[in-house]
Design an enzyme around this catalytic site. Structure first.
Site, mmCIF file in Angstrom:
data_model
loop_
_atom_site.group_PDB
_atom_site.id
_atom_site.type_symbol
_atom_site.label_atom_id
_atom_site.label_comp_id
_atom_site.label_asym_id
_atom_site.label_seq_id
_atom_site.Cartn_x
_atom_site.Cartn_y
_atom_site.Cartn_z
ATOM 1 N N SER A 189 0.824 -1.196 0.000
ATOM 2 C CA SER A 189 0.000 0.000 0.000
ATOM 3 C C SER A 189 0.874 1.267 0.000
ATOM 4 O O SER A 189 1.661 1.469 -0.924
ATOM 5 C CB SER A 189 -0.953 -0.038 1.201
ATOM 6 O OG SER A 189 -1.956 0.929 1.083
ATOM 7 N N ASP A 343 -10.089 -3.550 -5.105
ATOM 8 C CA ASP A 343 -9.199 -2.586 -4.442
ATOM 9 C C ASP A 343 -9.198 -1.287 -5.242
ATOM 10 O O ASP A 343 -8.942 -1.313 -6.453
ATOM 11 C CB ASP A 343 -7.779 -3.175 -4.377
ATOM 12 C CG ASP A 343 -6.781 -2.269 -3.688
ATOM 13 O OD1 ASP A 343 -7.151 -1.176 -3.219
ATOM 14 O OD2 ASP A 343 -5.595 -2.651 -3.615
ATOM 15 N N HIS A 373 -8.041 -4.890 -0.841
ATOM 16 C CA HIS A 373 -6.990 -4.169 -0.141
ATOM 17 C C HIS A 373 -6.896 -4.668 1.299
ATOM 18 O O HIS A 373 -7.886 -4.723 2.016
ATOM 19 C CB HIS A 373 -7.252 -2.663 -0.152
ATOM 20 C CG HIS A 373 -6.019 -1.862 0.101
ATOM 21 N ND1 HIS A 373 -5.133 -1.524 -0.889
ATOM 22 C CD2 HIS A 373 -5.489 -1.376 1.243
ATOM 23 C CE1 HIS A 373 -4.123 -0.849 -0.382
ATOM 24 N NE2 HIS A 373 -4.314 -0.749 0.919
#
Length: 399
Positions: A189, A343, A373
């Site tokens: 991320s 995501d 995610h």
């Protein structure tokens, strides 16, 4: 039915409504995922309420909550875990206990959390690092960095870069028994963003003689210019990471001024004089056809230059690695990218894969059709263990 039973029934219905979210049939452990999401959503909602009362910034509240998930640097039967500082940046070092006849691989890992929350000490990151060190027989460095809203770009980038440069010193590598020709970098991320950014920066640093062999990016955030990509549209309210929360993370990376967040949501934050940058993030030409799915590309709405002058970071390649030109990308190392179907950041990763391959970089792309995610780092989910196994197997073969 008695009044008490009726109240219990109504309460149960309300709780189920709060927890339940319709999910695709291919999502594994849907109720466990919904329960985790409800837990995180409750924390986020409470932090938002506290912010609305003017008591505490939302990210500071979330940071406090996340601190309860941190664990001390405790060694186990397989891995020695210590904390130290690399160029004044706190890092955790994971070294396998078994003897090695040769120098070990080295992996430099950067945690996620939207540049605002989290640390190397969070339980799931600690477990990931010790599993990787043990199974890969590698020295793993899991770095911290200063967080927003107290610190803004480029502080996070600089902290990670300075810690990485320290690790790449010959004396440091020798101390930990690391092979200078087998060093990789990874992150998830926001950590994937930082990993991609510092890997690019390293190419132009004449003082660093040791180069990275691989980069492994897990659903990385790679650009804030266009937050209306197909993946943002399709997953705007999906579990764990919504479009609104991701945009808030992006804006907090640069400033606490909420006007940037508002401009990003209305696609009016990029000035016309920076219009040339959109060629690097034009999803209509960079996404594989099956991910476009009939979406129509609309030309961007340009805003005034005021925001870009006040907060130039969102146009800086160190914050948006997708803005690097092809010449820079061509020199990047062997790359592994995980993207997840559900995501908002999916298309950032997909576009980077396309651009890297077009620039001649060898890329292994693991697109997870049932992924979302957080799927990599929430270790109580089965999908996390599957993705980690695939990740470590790739590292074994290529690092």
């Amino acid at each position: 039915m008695g009044r008490k039973s009726l109240y219990l029934l109504i309460g149960g219905i309300l709780i189920a409504y709060y927890i339940y979210t319709p999910l695709s049939d291919n999502i594994e452990e849907p109720w466990r995922l919904m329960w985790i999401n409800a837990h995180l959503k409750t924390i986020e909602n409470l932090a938002t309420f506290v912010e609305l009362l003017g008591l505490h910034h939302i990210m500071d509240s979330l940071k406090v909550v996340w601190s309860f998930y941190e664990v001390p640097p405790t060694s186990d039967e397989n891995v020695t875990v210590t904390e130290t500082k690399f160029n004044n940046i706190l890092v955790r070092v994971y070294v396998p206990k078994r003897k090695s006849e040769v120098l070990r691989r080295g992996l430099f890992y950067i945690h996620g959390g939207g540049w605002c929350i989290g640390s190397a000490a969070v339980n799931d990151y600690d477990l990931l690092s010790r599993w990787t060190a043990d199974r890969l027989d590698a020295v793993v460095i899991s770095t911290n960095y200063r967080l927003a809203p107290k610190y803004h770009f480029p502080i996070q980038f600089e902290d990670v870069y300075n810690a990485l440069r320290w690790f790449l010193r010959k004396t440091v590598l020798a101390k930990y028994g690391v092979n200078p020709e087998r060093i990789g970098i990874s992150g998830d991320s926001a950590g994937g963003n930082l990993a991609a950014a510092v890997t690019q920066q390293l190419l132009d640093d004449p003082d660093v003689k040791i180069k990275l062999k691989i980069q492994a990016l897990i659903y990385p955030a790679l650009q804030p210019l266009d937050v209306d990509l197909p993946s943002y549209q399709e997953n705007s309210n999906f579990l764990l990471l919504s479009k609104s929360l991701m945009v808030r993370f992006w804006s907090e990376y640069f400033t606490t001024d909420r006007s940037l967040e508002k401009a990003m949501l209305s696609r009016q934050h990029v000035p016309v004089e920076s219009s040339h940058l959109f060629k690097f993030v034009n999803w209509s030409s960079l996404l594989p056809e099956r991910f476009i799915k009939g979406h129509v590309y609309n030309n961007p709405n340009y805003g005034s230059s005021e925001l870009a002058k006040k907060y130039p970071g969102f146009l800086d390649v160190r914050a948006a690695p997708l803005l690097a030109d092809d010449k820079k990308l061509h020199s990047l190392p062997l790359t592994y990218v995980i993207t997840c179907q559900y995501d908002p950041l999916r298309d950032d990763g997909l576009m980077y894969v396309t651009r890297l391959r077009n620039a001649g970089v060898q890329v292994t792309h693991n697109h997870v059709e049932d992924g979302f995610h957080g799927a990599f780092s929430i270790l109580e989910l089965k999908i996390s263990h599957r993705l980690i196994n695939q990740y470590i197997e790739w590292l074994k073969e290529n690092l």
